[in-house]
Each structure stands twice: as C-alpha cells, then as structure tokens.
Design a protein around this motif. Structure first.
Motif, PDB file in Angstrom:
ATOM      1  N   THR A   2       0.909  -6.725   2.292  1.00 52.45           N
ATOM      2  CA  THR A   2       0.035  -7.461   1.387  1.00 52.45           C
ATOM      3  C   THR A   2      -0.652  -6.489   0.437  1.00 52.45           C
ATOM      4  O   THR A   2      -0.807  -5.299   0.741  1.00 52.45           O
ATOM      5  N   ASP A   3      -1.055  -6.996  -0.717  1.00 54.04           N
ATOM      6  CA  ASP A   3      -1.757  -6.162  -1.683  1.00 54.04           C
ATOM      7  C   ASP A   3      -3.265  -6.232  -1.506  1.00 54.04           C
ATOM      8  O   ASP A   3      -4.008  -5.661  -2.310  1.00 54.04           O
ATOM      9  N   THR A   4      -3.739  -6.960  -0.516  1.00 54.88           N
ATOM     10  CA  THR A   4      -5.169  -7.033  -0.247  1.00 54.88           C
ATOM     11  C   THR A   4      -5.528  -6.052   0.864  1.00 54.88           C
ATOM     12  O   THR A   4      -5.113  -6.231   2.005  1.00 54.88           O
ATOM     13  N   TYR A 442      -4.056  -0.832   4.389  1.00 56.04           N
ATOM     14  CA  TYR A 442      -3.346  -2.104   4.309  1.00 56.04           C
ATOM     15  C   TYR A 442      -2.759  -2.436   5.667  1.00 56.04           C
ATOM     16  O   TYR A 442      -2.290  -1.552   6.395  1.00 56.04           O
ATOM     17  N   SER A 519       5.111  -0.402  -1.005  1.00 49.33           N
ATOM     18  CA  SER A 519       4.801  -0.374  -2.437  1.00 49.33           C
ATOM     19  C   SER A 519       3.527   0.407  -2.731  1.00 49.33           C
ATOM     20  O   SER A 519       3.237   0.710  -3.892  1.00 49.33           O
ATOM     21  N   HIS A 520       2.753   0.739  -1.685  1.00 50.66           N
ATOM     22  CA  HIS A 520       1.527   1.514  -1.869  1.00 50.66           C
ATOM     23  C   HIS A 520       1.742   2.992  -1.563  1.00 50.66           C
ATOM     24  O   HIS A 520       0.766   3.744  -1.418  1.00 50.66           O
TER      25      HIS A 520
END
Length: 659
Positions: A2-4, A442, A519-520
C-alpha cells in the motif's frame, strides 16, 4: 503493498537520528549532495572503501593502519583494513566511556522467566571479563584456541565471550536446549580447549537439569582440558562427575587474583567467532567470523539503521545459539545497556516480555516475527496494559513479518515508534536489509538495504529485478562488506565457502532467500530458496533431523520440508518405513521424543507422514526442494535431474497436510 505508510518520522525525528547526522558529515567531508538516506546508501555501495573508512574512524577502537580500507580482485577475496589491529571485546567494553553513568552505570540486566534477576555495572562487567580472561590464560588458552559455551542467555555467557575475545581466542556457543548429539555435531568439529556449561536452566515453569548431559558433552570432546560450570539452578552444584571441572564463581575468583592482561589486538581477518549453519547437507557448517568484522558491521546496523545510542536499554529475545545474540551484545559498544532474558516469552503470562519494557526502561525491543504473530493471535494488547513510554524501536526478524503483524504493532502495541523488520543471516552475522529511522514504514515491507550492502534481487539469468517491483528472485549482494566470513572451519582451500555463496552468480554473493523489490525501494523476503527449514523463525537443518530419525530401526529413510501454514512455516517429516512397520501413534511419539531429546524442541515436526518412496537426484541426494514444490502446488523445477521422478506422485494432494 500500500502507498499509505503506517508510520512516518517527523522532520525533527529525522534530523535527530545518528543516520542523518552521519549523512550530513559525509556531505561535508566529501563535498557531496546527499539529500536523503537513499542517496547515502548509493554512495556507500559505490564508494565502498570511503564508507567503511568513515565507520572505522568514527566508532572503532584500535589501530587503523596505513593501507587502503579494502583491497582485492573480487568480492570473494576482498580484505578489509589489512594492516589494522582491533580487539572486539575492547570495543564493547569501551562503551563504558560513552555510558552516561560511566563505570557505575548498569551494563547488563538479566531476567529469568521466574523473575530471578542479576545485574552488572560497567565496572563489574569489565572486572569479570578480565578476570575470566586471566583464568583462561592460566589454563593454557591463547590466541586462536577455541572456548565453547553451552549456556543459557545469562551474564555469564557474555562474560565468557568477552574474556575469550580479550585473549584473542575464538568463542563459540549454543543453547542448552540442544541435545548432546546436536552439541557434539557443532563443538566436536572445532575442538575446544575449554568448555563452559551450566547445571541447568528454566523454561516454561520447569527446571531443566543439565549436569548429566554436560558430562556426556565433555566426554565427547577429547580436546577439552577444563570444564567451567555456571551455577544457575544451585548455589553449589555437585560437579564430581566432571573431570577437571571448576565452578564459575571459583574461576572468576582465581582470575581476579592474577595480573590483568592487555587486550590482544588482531587483524580484521583473524578468526574471533565460530557460528553454525543449520546442517542441511550434513554436520552443521562452522562459519568463522572475525571480531573486527562484526564490530564494523554492527556499528552500522545499530548506530545508523537502529539509532541505538549511549544510555539506551537494548533487549532482544534470543538464545546464545542464534546470531542475534552476537548482534545484541555488540550494542555495548554504543554505550547502551543490555537486557538478557532466558526462558519462555509467554511464561507466566503472554505479556511477560512487555513487562521488561516498563520495568527496565527498554528503548529497543527485538523479537521474532513469530512472537509478534503469536501475541496477535493471543489478543495481547500492550498499549492498553503497559506504559511503554521509553520504547522507540521494535525490531522483528527470523522470518518474514506478515502484513497483519505490521498492523498489530501499530494498533495494539504503540502508535509512534519505528518498526524495523530486518533480515540477514548467520552467514554474515548481520543484516542485508533492515530498518531506516528516517523513512516511512509500509506494511509488509522491509524499508531497504543496510548502508554498505549492495543488495539486489536477480532472476535466474542474473538480471536485476530492481525495476520490476513484486517479481521474485534471488537475494544477492554485489559488493564486499567486512562481516563476510573469514571462511569455513576445516575448509583450507575455501571450496565449500565458494560453493555456498559464490557458485550461483559469478563474483556475487547469493544468499538463498527469495525476495522482491517494492515500489518504495523496500524489499519483501518470501522465504528460503534452499532446503533449509525455517520454522517459527528458526533455521533448522534437515540433516540434523535425518541423523536422529534414521537411527530408529523402524525408519528406513526420512525427508523433511517446510510447509507454509497459518502465516508461518511448519515442519513436515516424510518417512519411508522399514518392512512390516506401520506409522502408528507409538512410532510418532518415539520420533518426536528422539528429536526433542537429541536435537531440540524446535526440530520436532508438526506432521509426520509415511510414504512409499522418496525422490532422489541422479547423484543420490534427496530432492527436498522438489517435494516442497509438490506440496505447495508449484511446478517442479528440473525433473530430469531426478532418478525416480515418479516418486513425486506420493506427495501430491495429501489429506494429512490440509489440517
């Protein structure tokens, strides 16, 4: 993914970290622009010599020497600080200088599960370490000799290690829950001069006497000249059955009456520790590490990645048979004090370990992913029952921490802290990937590679998967680092060492983990890519299981694999039985008892299944990975390498593995 983020450090928190201070120092010293830790990491893995030189100059006690920080034609043969002279124990004991309370401050607090407690000030720890060193020297121990400890996680094993290191001798240890055969499989290979054992330990409310087994271990080690017995269960245990035995208290007294010796400083490539592999393909491999290499590597992981500083109180739930014990004790060099716990983490109550945070002011709490998951399933909610005011960091390792584990930490333990999921191995006595106190956390992700570690994920062809988040491949490291092993014991040409790490990809370390990028620029570890079992976060060798089970007349042959189950891994043991033998309850009990007594409780399989045949390669090796693929519904790789591929049919869709 998740991007949160679950947690994001504030700008003030970031600027207050040692990592960010180090980044600013490097910018200034080298005239660089390094805007964040990612840029610092890139510099640290491209300017390898400059990075490790900066670490040495800031934090290592010893003589740096004049030669370049690293030299060698390739990763496998790189030498770090070839003319430096360092003593590992000297570096740890120098933490007393940084400690806010100095020599009168507490260096180590021991808590047993039944709340028996002991503590040592920095001054006492230094005195005891030097006393044990002089005792060892009086018994003929010198540089290169091995001292083996079969002890619970108490101050005595710490002192034994420090005393051994001060002499320039080699320390090796394992925990007392290992059976005699498991101990001899390890210590027997390295031929120790002195054995340090215990009269017993406590676990899950029960005293576990060990004197009789200690006598068996000593008898199986013909090189041992002296056995030192730690008085853990009794004040004056009867050691008459042990030849040349000395009680721990007497050893310290004798040493205290002898002149104190100066620490023996040694080269970075000199053996200082022997740790053990899991024993997948035979007796456990003896992995040799240098004390200086560990001091350098742990300085990065603890000061920078974990932000451990002088005055902190550091706890890690471990035994002295796991590399995290070596990692834990290195925190002394930061000027931090240690909390050593021995016993069950759930006795007498599931929140037992969280009591330590409030009682002792723990700032760094290390544990396993399995413990976090077990606490979650047990409904333990420390944020409702404990203050946890001092707690800044929780570290998790041993196995991948699942998404729910990340969420549990922030919802049920503490909202504002740094959750550092870390991963590495006994092979490097450190981490490839770890936490970063300057970056967001994350769920399900390890934040990134450790500084100085050129970590990547390769496909089978050796192509980087960095630009393909989520695609699984082999975890690799492409640049040298100082805690690469000195080598394997009894591997003079380095053939087994090369085969273990450098045979998969040319001049690149392949670690044996399945991993993927996110992706991070974080990573996810998906488990072992080799045949090592990893049950409950503990690496277990299949060969250790086979050696015990196949001694039973009812069992012709055995094969063990790990089965993914309930967000963890459980051991499944397949047995090919002797003629006219059935796998009844009695035999199941016998197998489990044999493994528990001769290996450890962790070696006991969750499931035991009888099969008609076991698959083998054409070179007559058991095909464990093929079986693991079948029971997980994966395509079997390289069936043509099997001599009897039809045997795989016995393992498909087994009802026994559905519950």
């Amino acid at each position: 993914m998740t991007d949160t983020p679950l947690w994001t450090p504030t700008p003030d928190q970031i600027r207050g970290t040692q990592l960010d201070a180090f980044r600013r120092d490097i910018e200034k010293a080298h005239g660089l622009e390094l805007p964040d830790s990612a840029a610092l990491h890139s510099w640290s893995t491209t300017q390898v010599a400059d990075f490790w030189d900066a670490v040495f100059q800031r934090w290592i006690v010893g003589e740096r020497g004049q030669l370049p920080a690293c030299a060698g034609d390739d990763m496998e043969h790189t030498a770090f600080f070839p003319d430096a002279q360092v003593n590992y124990a000297e570096n740890l004991l120098a933490g007393a200088i940084a400690s806010p309370a100095g020599s009168s401050g507490t260096a180590v607090t021991f808590v047993r599960e039944d709340d028996v407690r002991r503590s040592l000030t920095w001054g006492e720890l230094i005195d005891h370490a030097y006393s044990f060193a002089t005792f060892l020297h009086s018994h003929g121990v010198g540089p290169g000799d091995r001292v083996a400890a079969w002890l619970p996680n108490t101050p005595e094993v710490l002192v034994a290690m420090l005393g051994t290191s001060l002499l320039g001798a080699v320390f090796t240890s394992t925990s007392p829950d290992f059976g005699v055969a498991g101990v001899l499989d390890r210590f027997g290979q390295v031929e120790p001069t002195v054995l340090v054992g215990t009269d017993g330990y406590v676990y899950a409310g029960k005293h576990q006497p060990r004197l009789a087994r200690l006598a068996e271990v000593a008898a199986g080690l013909p090189t041992v000249r002296t056995t030192v017995v730690v008085e853990e269960l009794e004040a004056s245990p009867d050691v008459s059955a042990l030849p040349s035995a000395v009680l721990w208290s007497e050893a310290i007294r004798q040493g205290s009456e002898l002149p104190r010796r100066e620490p023996v400083r040694q080269s970075v490539s000199t053996p200082g520790f022997i740790l053990y592999s899991s024993g997948t393909t035979g007796a456990p491999k003896c992995i040799v590490h240098s004390g200086a290499g560990l001091a350098l590597k742990h300085a990065v992981e603890q000061r920078l990645q974990s932000d451990i500083r002088a005055g902190d109180v550091v706890f890690y739930f471990t035994t002295c048979g796991w590399m995290m014990w070596n990692w834990l004790v290195s925190a002394l060099a930061c000027g931090a004090s240690l909390v050593l716990y021995d016993g069950s983490p759930f006795h007498p109550a599931p929140d037992r370990l969280w009591d330590l945070v409030d009682d002792l002011g723990v700032t760094f709490f290390g544990t396993s992913a399995k413990y976090i998951d077990a606490s979650r399933k047990a409904g333990v909610t420390p944020r409702e029952t404990h203050g946890l005011q001092t707690l800044r960091t929780i570290a998790s390792t041993g196995s991948p921490l699942v998404d729910e584990g990340f969420e549990y930490v922030y919802s049920s333990i503490k909202e504002d802290l740094h959750l550092a999921s870390i991963s590495g191995g006994t092979d490097i006595c450190g981490c490839f990937v770890a936490g970063d106190p300057t970056r967001p956390v994350y769920r399900g992700e390890i934040q990134g590679p450790v500084l100085g570690m050129a970590v990547d994920v390769y496909d089978d062809g050796g192509t980087s998967l960095h630009s393909s988040p989520g695609v699984r491949g082999e975890l690799v490291c492409t640049a040298p680092f100082p805690s690469m092993p000195v080598g394997f014991w009894n591997d003079p040409q380095g053939e087994r060492y090369h085969a273990a790490y450098f045979s998969r990809f040319d001049r690149i370390w392949a670690h044996g983990d399945f991993a993927s990028w996110t992706s991070h620029d974080g990573l996810v570890i998906h488990g072992r890519s080799d045949a090592t079992l990893n049950a409950g976060g503990v690496r277990i060798g299949t060969a250790e299981i086979y050696r015990q089970v196949e001694l039973l007349p009812q069992v012709a042959e055995a094969l063990a694999v790990g089965q993914a189950w309930d967000d963890d891994t459980r051991i499944v043991l397949f047995v090919k039985l002797a003629d006219d033998t059935a796998l009844d309850d009695s035999l199941v009990t016998t197998i489990k008892r044999t493994l528990r007594e001769n290996c450890s409780p962790r070696h006991v399989p969750a499931k035991i299944v009888a099969v008609t045949d076991l698959p083998r390669t054409r070179s007559n090796k058991l095909a464990e990975l093929a079986v693991a693929d079948v029971i997980h519904g994966r395509e079997v790789r390289n069936k043509e390498a099997l001599a009897n591929p039809e045997s795989l049919d016995y393992f498909a869709d087994l009802a026994e593995l559905q519950t």
